[in-house]
Design a protein around this motif. Structure first.
Motif, PDB file in Angstrom:
ATOM      1  N   ARG A 151      78.608  -6.748  -8.020  1.00 11.68           N
ATOM      2  CA  ARG A 151      78.234  -6.594  -9.433  1.00 11.68           C
ATOM      3  C   ARG A 151      77.937  -7.948 -10.061  1.00 11.68           C
ATOM      4  O   ARG A 151      78.641  -8.921  -9.804  1.00 11.68           O
ATOM      5  CB  ARG A 151      79.350  -5.894 -10.206  1.00 11.68           C
TER       6      ARG A 151
ATOM      7  N   THR B 276      72.783  -6.589  -3.832  1.00 14.09           N
ATOM      8  CA  THR B 276      71.377  -6.249  -3.596  1.00 14.09           C
ATOM      9  C   THR B 276      70.569  -7.350  -2.924  1.00 14.09           C
ATOM     10  O   THR B 276      69.367  -7.170  -2.702  1.00 14.09           O
ATOM     11  CB  THR B 276      70.702  -5.877  -4.927  1.00 14.09           C
TER      12      THR B 276
ATOM     13  N   ASP C 160      77.417  -1.546  -3.049  1.00 14.54           N
ATOM     14  CA  ASP C 160      76.078  -1.098  -3.438  1.00 14.54           C
ATOM     15  C   ASP C 160      75.383  -2.094  -4.356  1.00 14.54           C
ATOM     16  O   ASP C 160      74.155  -2.120  -4.431  1.00 14.54           O
ATOM     17  CB  ASP C 160      76.174   0.256  -4.156  1.00 14.54           C
ATOM     18  N   TYR C 161      76.179  -2.911  -5.065  1.00 22.69           N
ATOM     19  CA  TYR C 161      75.603  -3.845  -6.026  1.00 22.69           C
ATOM     20  C   TYR C 161      75.226  -5.185  -5.372  1.00 22.69           C
ATOM     21  O   TYR C 161      74.703  -6.062  -6.041  1.00 22.69           O
ATOM     22  CB  TYR C 161      76.578  -4.098  -7.177  1.00 22.69           C
TER      23      TYR C 161
ATOM     24  N   GLN D  21      68.746  -1.474 -12.968  1.00 24.15           N
ATOM     25  CA  GLN D  21      69.725  -1.393 -14.049  1.00 24.15           C
ATOM     26  C   GLN D  21      70.333  -2.762 -14.363  1.00 24.15           C
ATOM     27  O   GLN D  21      70.567  -3.098 -15.528  1.00 24.15           O
ATOM     28  CB  GLN D  21      70.834  -0.411 -13.670  1.00 24.15           C
ATOM     29  N   THR D  22      70.587  -3.547 -13.328  1.00 26.62           N
ATOM     30  CA  THR D  22      71.147  -4.879 -13.537  1.00 26.62           C
ATOM     31  C   THR D  22      70.177  -5.758 -14.311  1.00 26.62           C
ATOM     32  O   THR D  22      70.555  -6.460 -15.254  1.00 26.62           O
ATOM     33  CB  THR D  22      71.491  -5.542 -12.188  1.00 26.62           C
TER      34      THR D  22
ATOM     35  N   SER E  71      65.474  -0.913  -5.940  1.00 33.34           N
ATOM     36  CA  SER E  71      66.523   0.098  -6.093  1.00 33.34           C
ATOM     37  C   SER E  71      66.876   0.305  -7.556  1.00 33.34           C
ATOM     38  O   SER E  71      66.649  -0.567  -8.406  1.00 33.34           O
ATOM     39  CB  SER E  71      67.775  -0.325  -5.323  1.00 33.34           C
ATOM     40  N   ASP E  72      67.446   1.459  -7.848  1.00 32.16           N
ATOM     41  CA  ASP E  72      67.871   1.766  -9.215  1.00 32.16           C
ATOM     42  C   ASP E  72      68.946   0.792  -9.687  1.00 32.16           C
ATOM     43  O   ASP E  72      68.971   0.400 -10.859  1.00 32.16           O
ATOM     44  CB  ASP E  72      68.406   3.200  -9.292  1.00 32.16           C
ATOM     45  N   ILE E  73      69.836   0.383  -8.783  1.00 37.46           N
ATOM     46  CA  ILE E  73      70.913  -0.535  -9.163  1.00 37.46           C
ATOM     47  C   ILE E  73      70.334  -1.883  -9.585  1.00 37.46           C
ATOM     48  O   ILE E  73      70.746  -2.459 -10.596  1.00 37.46           O
ATOM     49  CB  ILE E  73      71.916  -0.694  -8.007  1.00 37.46           C
ATOM     50  N   GLN E  74      69.379  -2.368  -8.798  1.00 35.63           N
ATOM     51  CA  GLN E  74      68.782  -3.650  -9.155  1.00 35.63           C
ATOM     52  C   GLN E  74      68.015  -3.538 -10.472  1.00 35.63           C
ATOM     53  O   GLN E  74      68.050  -4.438 -11.315  1.00 35.63           O
ATOM     54  CB  GLN E  74      67.851  -4.152  -8.054  1.00 35.63           C
TER      55      GLN E  74
END
Length: 556
Positions: A479, A181, A178-179, A197-198, A192-195
């Motif tokens: 990640r 991206t 998922d990380y 947050q990173t 995305s939320d992951i991007q």
């Protein structure tokens, strides 16, 4: 011993030149300057770049311009040992250096100040990145018409999925993690939320460093420093009122401000370092040594990693990097190698080619990998072949993962009146066709390739880092870490600067020395190309972190 006569002749000429100039330097010694001027601009490399001979039409270098951090460090050591020297004047003009080099520069100034010398800085305009250098001085000056564009850091994440869809282009990618991206730049319609947050984690780290610099340099509390940042940008008057600068001085008045004497009706100039050397009876001389200095090879892996050769400076072409590594390995005088990585990754095939070449050289001599900006995905794969991995504190490290896919232009071609019919024999014969997406059978093959590539990546990293695949998997799936967090995760061995890495590499080769010859192989760093990234992403397998989708910047 054939070198001996030439060395003796060279030293004889150097000595003769020194003696012939002695009377003039003795006369000038009575006017030895107490303040020396240095100009800081551009990217300011760690070591001097090779001089291009017979270059015509090039831009004239301004006097006092510092050519490298290493050259500035040598000059400051000489000045620090001279009791007649009061300090230096730093003029900042368009200084744009990465975090790691900025911290190295601040460390040089701190050492000079620790020797009892003063540092005065001056600029017409500085931004958020350059201000910590300006503010590190004992006295900070600004031109009366100047500006301090201190506003903190902003990050912009870009996605092109909706724009591509509107013109009839569709991106089809499979990824592992998922990380990971990178494909989101081409596939998604929103960040995305992951991007998000990173990006937030990197912004937090950079902002904390900025707050600490302002607090320590300007005698402010962290709360006051944050308030100052939030009130930017600043005119010269407001910067003075906020305590960001200590005075407003025109460039022509700098000499008078420092207390230098002037000729009648003239403004006193602040001498350059070359002018200072001309007043020393016995200035530093680079005598030719009978025993050669230890040689350290630096091999660059800079830019997107691609197969083949060429593309130096913009892309890290596997064949070119491998040849550079082989040259470094064959050079009997190169006692160790520093693998300088500045890459977001790229082709899996090319990345593994570079990894194998690094491993071969590492069997012959110590190889230390170093990153001061970005070492992600395929770039990190190249690094794991080294004996150790060093990183700057806030470099981008990791992104262990993989994505595979292609771009479909069929709808765009239809809009342009271009009709294409695909005929194939074999279930996956049109796998790479840009006229359509993947069939279910092709998608299954795609997913298998992604999983196989990811497991291979995990295994290579696990072997290199002395961990299990499961441990690396917990740190992988795309990640991304800062250098500091990568060290905590076990993906990096040490945090340090370039010069420190170089000395450590020679220590590992059992030829410790602070005075060594550096020979660089490979291309110079340059900006990434979105067009080439798009083309590279269409290759079957890609290990890449999409730095193009990020824009960590100062707001101006």
């Amino acid at each position: 011993m054939l070198r001996l006569p030439f060395l003796l002749l060279a030293n004889l000429l150097l000595g003769l030149r020194l003696l012939l100039g002695l009377p003039f330097r003795l006369m000038a010694a009575r006017k030895r300057p107490t303040w020396i001027r240095f100009r800081l601009s551009g990217e300011l490399p760690y070591r001097p770049r090779p001089v291009q001979r017979l270059r015509f039409g090039g831009a004239t270098v301004e006097p006092a311009t510092v050519t490298s951090l290493e050259a500035l460090g040598r000059a400051l050591k000489v000045l620090a040992a001279d009791p007649k020297v009061e300090g230096i004047l730093l003029e900042l003009e368009g200084l744009a250096i990465p975090d790691a080099r900025r911290e190295a520069l601040r460390a040089l100034l701190s050492d000079f100040q620790a020797a009892g010398k003063r540092v005065v800085s001056w600029a017409v305009m500085v931004d958020t990145d350059a201000y910590p250098v300006l503010g590190a001085a004992d006295e900070v000056l600004l031109a009366p018409m100047g500006r301090v564009e201190l506003v903190g850091y902003a990050a912009e994440a870009t996605v092109l999925g909706e724009a591509f869809s509107r013109v009839g282009i569709h991106a089809h990618f499979a990824r592992r993690g998922d990380y990971k991206t990178a494909p989101e730049l081409f596939t998604d319609g929103k960040v995305s939320d992951i991007q998000r947050q990173t990006l937030e984690s990197f912004l937090d780290e950079r902002y904390a460093v900025l707050v600490e610099a302002i607090s320590s340099d300007r005698g402010k509390t962290p709360e006051e420093a944050r308030a100052i940042i939030d009130s930017g940008p600043y005119s010269a008057k407001r910067a003075l009122e906020a305590g960001l600068v200590d005075g407003l001085v025109h460039e022509a008045d700098l000499g008078a401000h420092l207390g230098l004497e002037a000729k009648k009706d003239e403004e006193p100039p602040v001498p350059t370092y070359d002018a200072y050397l001309a007043t020393l009876a016995f200035p530093p001389v680079k005598w030719r040594q009978l025993r050669r200095k230890p040689r350290l090879a630096v091999v660059d892996v800079a830019g997107i990693i691609i197969p083949g050769s060429g593309g130096a400076g913009r892309f890290a072409a596997a064949d070119s990097v491998v040849k550079a590594l082989r040259k470094a390995g064959r050079d009997p005088r190169a006692k160790a190698v520093v693998l300088a990585i500045g890459s977001p990754g790229g082709s899996a095939l090319a990345s593994e080619q570079i990894l194998e070449a690094v491993k071969r050289v590492a069997k012959q001599k110590p190889v230390i990998a170093y990153v001061d900006q970005i070492c992600a995905s395929g770039g990190y794969m190249a690094a794991i072949g080294a004996k150790e991995i060093w990183s700057a504190p806030h470099a981008v490290v990791g992104s262990i993962g993989i994505f595979v896919g292609k771009f479909e232009y069929g709808e765009l071609l239809e809009k342009l009146g271009i009709h294409r019919t695909t005929l194939a024999r074999g279930e996956n014969a049109a796998f790479f066709s840009s006229s359509r997406g993947f069939t279910p059978h092709e998608r299954a093959a795609l997913e298998r390739e992604v999983e196989e590539g990811y497991q291979s990546f995990l295994e290579l990293v696990a072997q290199a880092r002395g961990r299990t695949k499961e441990e690396i998997h917990q740190r992988a799936e795309g990640r991304v870490y800062s250098g500091l967090r990568a060290k905590e995760a076990g993906l990096v061995d040490r945090i340090g600067g370039f010069e420190e890495v170089c000395r450590h590499a020679l220590d590992e080769a059992r030829v410790p020395s602070d005075d060594f010859e550096l020979v660089r192989y490979g291309g110079a760093r340059a900006k990434l190309s979105l067009l080439k990234l798009l083309m590279g992403a269409a290759h079957p397998t890609t290990y890449a972190f999409c730095a193009t989708a990020w824009s960590l910047q100062r707001r101006r």
